[in-house]
Every structure is written in structure tokens, then in C-alpha cells.
Design a protein around this motif. Structure first.
Motif, PDB file in Angstrom:
ATOM      1  N   GLY A  68       0.823  -1.199   0.000  1.00 51.40           N
ATOM      2  CA  GLY A  68       0.000   0.000   0.000  1.00 51.40           C
ATOM      3  C   GLY A  68       0.854   1.245   0.000  1.00 51.40           C
ATOM      4  O   GLY A  68       0.454   2.302   0.468  1.00 51.40           O
ATOM      5  N   ALA A  69       2.046   1.100  -0.555  1.00 54.48           N
ATOM      6  CA  ALA A  69       3.043   2.168  -0.487  1.00 54.48           C
ATOM      7  C   ALA A  69       2.613   3.434  -1.207  1.00 54.48           C
ATOM      8  O   ALA A  69       2.969   4.530  -0.783  1.00 54.48           O
ATOM      9  CB  ALA A  69       4.371   1.674  -1.067  1.00 54.48           C
ATOM     10  N   VAL A  70       1.848   3.292  -2.251  1.00 56.27           N
ATOM     11  CA  VAL A  70       1.488   4.455  -3.063  1.00 56.27           C
ATOM     12  C   VAL A  70       0.729   5.495  -2.244  1.00 56.27           C
ATOM     13  O   VAL A  70       0.958   6.690  -2.380  1.00 56.27           O
ATOM     14  CB  VAL A  70       0.650   4.012  -4.285  1.00 56.27           C
ATOM     15  CG1 VAL A  70       0.159   5.212  -5.061  1.00 56.27           C
ATOM     16  CG2 VAL A  70       1.463   3.091  -5.170  1.00 56.27           C
ATOM     17  N   ILE A  71      -0.143   5.045  -1.359  1.00 59.51           N
ATOM     18  CA  ILE A  71      -0.927   6.002  -0.570  1.00 59.51           C
ATOM     19  C   ILE A  71      -0.624   5.929   0.925  1.00 59.51           C
ATOM     20  O   ILE A  71      -1.329   6.530   1.726  1.00 59.51           O
ATOM     21  CB  ILE A  71      -2.444   5.823  -0.816  1.00 59.51           C
ATOM     22  CG1 ILE A  71      -2.893   4.402  -0.522  1.00 59.51           C
ATOM     23  CG2 ILE A  71      -2.805   6.234  -2.218  1.00 59.51           C
ATOM     24  CD1 ILE A  71      -4.386   4.202  -0.594  1.00 59.51           C
ATOM     25  N   GLY A  72       0.406   5.214   1.324  1.00 58.07           N
ATOM     26  CA  GLY A  72       0.830   5.198   2.720  1.00 58.07           C
ATOM     27  C   GLY A  72      -0.145   4.517   3.663  1.00 58.07           C
ATOM     28  O   GLY A  72      -0.394   5.012   4.761  1.00 58.07           O
ATOM     29  N   LEU A  73      -0.687   3.372   3.276  1.00 59.67           N
ATOM     30  CA  LEU A  73      -1.669   2.680   4.108  1.00 59.67           C
ATOM     31  C   LEU A  73      -1.134   2.307   5.485  1.00 59.67           C
ATOM     32  O   LEU A  73      -1.871   2.324   6.466  1.00 59.67           O
ATOM     33  CB  LEU A  73      -2.156   1.417   3.393  1.00 59.67           C
ATOM     34  CG  LEU A  73      -3.084   1.618   2.213  1.00 59.67           C
ATOM     35  CD1 LEU A  73      -3.443   0.278   1.592  1.00 59.67           C
ATOM     36  CD2 LEU A  73      -4.324   2.364   2.626  1.00 59.67           C
ATOM     37  N   HIS A  74       0.150   1.979   5.572  1.00 61.08           N
ATOM     38  CA  HIS A  74       0.713   1.582   6.859  1.00 61.08           C
ATOM     39  C   HIS A  74       0.653   2.718   7.874  1.00 61.08           C
ATOM     40  O   HIS A  74       0.538   2.485   9.070  1.00 61.08           O
ATOM     41  CB  HIS A  74       2.146   1.081   6.686  1.00 61.08           C
ATOM     42  CG  HIS A  74       3.116   2.127   6.259  1.00 61.08           C
ATOM     43  ND1 HIS A  74       3.094   2.694   4.997  1.00 61.08           N
ATOM     44  CD2 HIS A  74       4.120   2.738   6.924  1.00 61.08           C
ATOM     45  CE1 HIS A  74       4.053   3.599   4.911  1.00 61.08           C
ATOM     46  NE2 HIS A  74       4.694   3.648   6.075  1.00 61.08           N
ATOM     47  N   ASN A  75       0.718   3.971   7.400  1.00 57.69           N
ATOM     48  CA  ASN A  75       0.623   5.110   8.321  1.00 57.69           C
ATOM     49  C   ASN A  75      -0.742   5.156   9.003  1.00 57.69           C
ATOM     50  O   ASN A  75      -0.828   5.391  10.206  1.00 57.69           O
ATOM     51  CB  ASN A  75       0.885   6.424   7.580  1.00 57.69           C
ATOM     52  CG  ASN A  75       2.321   6.555   7.156  1.00 57.69           C
ATOM     53  OD1 ASN A  75       3.237   6.258   7.907  1.00 57.69           O
ATOM     54  ND2 ASN A  75       2.538   7.008   5.934  1.00 57.69           N
ATOM     55  N   PHE A  76      -1.806   4.926   8.239  1.00 57.21           N
ATOM     56  CA  PHE A  76      -3.144   4.896   8.826  1.00 57.21           C
ATOM     57  C   PHE A  76      -3.265   3.728   9.807  1.00 57.21           C
ATOM     58  O   PHE A  76      -3.831   3.873  10.883  1.00 57.21           O
ATOM     59  CB  PHE A  76      -4.214   4.788   7.746  1.00 57.21           C
ATOM     60  CG  PHE A  76      -4.336   6.015   6.898  1.00 57.21           C
ATOM     61  CD1 PHE A  76      -4.896   7.176   7.399  1.00 57.21           C
ATOM     62  CD2 PHE A  76      -3.877   6.021   5.593  1.00 57.21           C
ATOM     63  CE1 PHE A  76      -5.020   8.312   6.612  1.00 57.21           C
ATOM     64  CE2 PHE A  76      -3.986   7.146   4.803  1.00 57.21           C
ATOM     65  CZ  PHE A  76      -4.554   8.303   5.313  1.00 57.21           C
ATOM     66  N   TYR A  77      -2.723   2.577   9.443  1.00 58.27           N
ATOM     67  CA  TYR A  77      -2.789   1.392  10.296  1.00 58.27           C
ATOM     68  C   TYR A  77      -2.067   1.619  11.615  1.00 58.27           C
ATOM     69  O   TYR A  77      -2.531   1.182  12.666  1.00 58.27           O
ATOM     70  CB  TYR A  77      -2.195   0.192   9.549  1.00 58.27           C
ATOM     71  CG  TYR A  77      -2.194  -1.090  10.354  1.00 58.27           C
ATOM     72  CD1 TYR A  77      -3.383  -1.773  10.579  1.00 58.27           C
ATOM     73  CD2 TYR A  77      -1.025  -1.610  10.876  1.00 58.27           C
ATOM     74  CE1 TYR A  77      -3.392  -2.944  11.314  1.00 58.27           C
ATOM     75  CE2 TYR A  77      -1.024  -2.774  11.601  1.00 58.27           C
ATOM     76  CZ  TYR A  77      -2.217  -3.448  11.825  1.00 58.27           C
ATOM     77  OH  TYR A  77      -2.224  -4.596  12.560  1.00 58.27           O
ATOM     78  N   LEU A  78      -0.936   2.313  11.575  1.00 60.96           N
ATOM     79  CA  LEU A  78      -0.140   2.538  12.778  1.00 60.96           C
ATOM     80  C   LEU A  78      -0.585   3.759  13.576  1.00 60.96           C
ATOM     81  O   LEU A  78       0.022   4.103  14.582  1.00 60.96           O
ATOM     82  CB  LEU A  78       1.344   2.672  12.406  1.00 60.96           C
ATOM     83  CG  LEU A  78       1.978   1.419  11.822  1.00 60.96           C
ATOM     84  CD1 LEU A  78       3.400   1.707  11.357  1.00 60.96           C
ATOM     85  CD2 LEU A  78       1.966   0.282  12.837  1.00 60.96           C
TER      86      LEU A  78
END
Length: 66
Positions: A14-24
Motif C-alpha cells: 500500500g506504499a502508493v498512498i501510505g496505508l501503513h501510516n493509517f494502520y499505525l
């Protein structure tokens, strides 16, 4: 409870929209990544963050994010 492996997978896939940031729980960073997703910069940053998350121990991940 958040999973280190899920966060790592989101950072890579999900790097294109930074999904991991929302998850964390880094909502502001996630929104900024989404806004600048057309530039490719969030993708590069997410790959480095994914590597960092992959190398991080479970104990360190739990201290930071759980």
C-alpha cells in the motif's frame, strides 16, 4: 493489537498512498502521503519504512505501536 507483519505488508503493498501510516495511527502522515501520492515520493519513503518495520523486533514494535 497491531501486527508488525501486517504493517510491513501495508508498507510494501500500500506504499502508493501510505496505508501503513493509517494502520499505525499516524493519520497526519497518511494524509500527507495520500496527497503527494502522484509524485512517487511516498512510495520510496514507504519502502524504507517497510524495511525498517521488517527488521524491527516484536518487542520494539509493541513498545512503539501497541
Amino acid at each position: 493489537m497491531k501486527s508488525r507483519l501486517v504493517a510491513t505488508g501495508l508498507a510494501f503493498f500500500g506504499a502508493v498512498i501510505g496505508l501503513h501510516n493509517f494502520y499505525l495511527g499516524k493519520t497526519t502522515r497518511g494524509i500527507i502521503s495520500f496527497i503527494f501520492s502522484g509524485t512517487g515520493i511516498p512510495t520510496i519513503i514507504s519502502i524504507f519504512e517497510g524495511i525498517k518495520l521488517f527488521k524491527m523486533s516484536d518487542e520494539e514494535f509493541n513498545i512503539r505501536y501497541n
